[in-house]
Scaffold this motif. Structure first.
Motif, mmCIF file in Angstrom:
data_model
loop_
_atom_site.group_PDB
_atom_site.id
_atom_site.type_symbol
_atom_site.label_atom_id
_atom_site.label_comp_id
_atom_site.label_asym_id
_atom_site.label_seq_id
_atom_site.Cartn_x
_atom_site.Cartn_y
_atom_site.Cartn_z
ATOM 1 N N THR A 1 13.920 -4.947 -10.972
ATOM 2 C CA THR A 1 13.600 -4.837 -9.502
ATOM 3 C C THR A 1 12.941 -3.639 -8.955
ATOM 4 O OG1 THR A 1 15.219 -6.575 -8.776
ATOM 5 C CG2 THR A 1 14.214 -5.137 -7.079
ATOM 6 N N VAL A 2 11.928 -3.446 -8.584
ATOM 7 C CA VAL A 2 11.121 -2.167 -8.367
ATOM 8 C C VAL A 2 10.889 -2.089 -6.965
ATOM 9 C CG1 VAL A 2 8.917 -0.785 -8.873
ATOM 10 C CG2 VAL A 2 9.870 -2.522 -10.859
ATOM 11 N N GLU A 3 11.414 -1.016 -6.193
ATOM 12 C CA GLU A 3 11.275 -0.912 -4.685
ATOM 13 C C GLU A 3 10.035 -0.163 -4.510
ATOM 14 O OE1 GLU A 3 13.033 -2.118 -2.602
ATOM 15 O OE2 GLU A 3 14.508 -3.118 -4.139
ATOM 16 N N VAL A 4 8.870 -0.603 -3.948
ATOM 17 C CA VAL A 4 7.560 0.036 -3.654
ATOM 18 C C VAL A 4 7.393 0.222 -2.428
ATOM 19 C CG1 VAL A 4 5.161 -0.259 -4.363
ATOM 20 C CG2 VAL A 4 6.677 -1.518 -5.638
ATOM 21 N N PRO A 5 7.357 1.446 -1.902
ATOM 22 C CA PRO A 5 6.946 1.899 -0.662
ATOM 23 C C PRO A 5 5.577 1.370 -0.194
ATOM 24 C CG PRO A 5 8.015 3.940 -1.868
ATOM 25 C CD PRO A 5 7.551 2.858 -2.704
ATOM 26 N N THR A 6 5.576 0.742 1.060
ATOM 27 C CA THR A 6 4.359 0.070 1.317
ATOM 28 C C THR A 6 4.076 0.305 2.716
ATOM 29 O OG1 THR A 6 4.899 -1.513 -0.426
ATOM 30 C CG2 THR A 6 3.014 -2.198 1.399
ATOM 31 N N THR A 7 2.921 0.469 3.057
ATOM 32 C CA THR A 7 2.588 0.402 4.519
ATOM 33 C C THR A 7 1.200 -0.343 4.807
ATOM 34 O OG1 THR A 7 3.394 2.885 4.594
ATOM 35 C CG2 THR A 7 1.776 2.100 6.522
ATOM 36 N N ILE A 8 1.427 -1.283 5.690
ATOM 37 C CA ILE A 8 0.146 -2.157 6.026
ATOM 38 C C ILE A 8 0.033 -1.809 7.599
ATOM 39 C CG2 ILE A 8 -0.717 -4.305 6.476
ATOM 40 C CD1 ILE A 8 1.435 -5.265 4.234
ATOM 41 N N ALA A 9 -1.246 -1.548 8.023
ATOM 42 C CA ALA A 9 -1.593 -0.766 9.181
ATOM 43 C C ALA A 9 -1.730 -1.822 10.355
ATOM 44 C CB ALA A 9 -2.721 0.084 9.133
ATOM 45 N N ALA A 10 -2.362 -2.731 9.951
ATOM 46 C CA ALA A 10 -2.963 -3.775 10.897
ATOM 47 C C ALA A 10 -1.910 -4.931 11.115
ATOM 48 C CB ALA A 10 -4.251 -4.454 10.672
ATOM 49 N N PRO A 11 -1.509 -5.305 12.531
ATOM 50 C CA PRO A 11 -0.648 -6.430 12.737
ATOM 51 C C PRO A 11 -1.371 -7.833 12.294
ATOM 52 C CG PRO A 11 -1.331 -5.666 14.804
ATOM 53 C CD PRO A 11 -1.815 -4.837 13.541
ATOM 54 N N GLY A 12 -0.572 -9.001 12.228
ATOM 55 C CA GLY A 12 -1.169 -10.219 11.863
ATOM 56 C C GLY A 12 -0.790 -10.731 10.574
ATOM 57 N N SER A 13 -1.338 -11.915 10.046
ATOM 58 C CA SER A 13 -0.989 -12.323 8.630
ATOM 59 C C SER A 13 -1.991 -11.696 7.634
ATOM 60 C CB SER A 13 -1.593 -13.619 8.752
ATOM 61 O OG SER A 13 -1.027 -14.305 7.380
ATOM 62 N N HIS A 14 -1.287 -11.191 6.392
ATOM 63 C CA HIS A 14 -1.669 -10.711 5.196
ATOM 64 C C HIS A 14 -1.296 -11.293 4.032
ATOM 65 C CE1 HIS A 14 -3.069 -7.100 7.544
ATOM 66 N NE2 HIS A 14 -2.154 -7.211 8.518
#
Length: 208
Positions: A144-157
């Motif tokens: 199991t790989v933990e990947v730091p992730t940032t998504i800027a815009a709210p909504g469905s992606h």
């Protein structure tokens, strides 16, 4: 296809029956269970026998089996051995229940491997945009790989995870996608009679 003679099922399990070739990366057990349910005739004792190595690359087999169980249709599974190719693949992609916008969170990527790999790279993309990456070693079995992730815009992606491993013989199962819903940043209204004290809360929220 509905089978009335169980000898045909036994011949399938032993590999005696000629079957059409399945393309790698298109194992949709969910669709197979739905189609099998549609083949069951009214008035007959309903049951489904699933021959599989359990490596689905599309759909949600667990959800389909739950629906069949709720309808009184038991699903019997005959596990098949996975051919050992020295392969590695992305098996699951998970995120937090509430995914906040513009905040760094850890996404969990389950990677299965049939061999030890000293260096592999897991990337997460929101469309064409790279939103997270991690390098890791793989051991035989689950990593199991933990990947730091940032998504800027709210909504469905649509978040897609991909694996790059040296010497991997089968690339078509190295990617998996799922939908995530990113929430708008929380807004806070702070009222204080002394304006000079407002900076303390502002700095605390910025670091949270």
């Amino acid at each position: 296809e509905a089978v009335s003679d169980t000898r045909a099922l036994r011949s399938i399990a032993s590999g005696q029956t000629r079957t059409s070739a399945a393309r790698a990366g298109q194992t949709d057990i969910h669709r197979a269970l739905v189609d099998a349910r549609a083949e069951l005739r009214p008035g007959e004792s309903p049951r489904v026998v699933l021959f599989s190595d359990g490596r689905e690359t599309r759909g949600d087999a667990e959800a389909a089996a739950s629906v069949l169980g709720a309808e009184g249709v038991p699903v019997f599974v005959e596990p098949l051995d996975v051919k050992d190719l020295g392969d590695a693949w992305v098996d699951a992609l998970r995120g937090p229940p509430a995914w906040p916008a513009a905040a760094a969170v850890n996404a969990s990527v389950d990677v299965w491997s049939q061999r030890a790999v000293s260096a592999a790279t897991v990337e997460l993309r929101d469309g064409d945009r790279l939103v997270g990456s991690a390098r890791t070693a793989l051991r035989p079995g689950l990593t199991t790989v933990e990947v730091p992730t940032t998504i800027a815009a709210p909504g469905s992606h649509v978040l897609s995870g991909s694996l790059t491993a040296a010497g991997d013989p089968l690339a078509v199962n190295n990617a998996l996608a799922r939908e995530v819903v990113v929430q708008s940043p929380t807004r806070v209204l702070y009222v204080d009679g002394a304006s000079e004290r407002g900076g303390f809360l502002q700095r605390a929220l910025a670091q949270a």
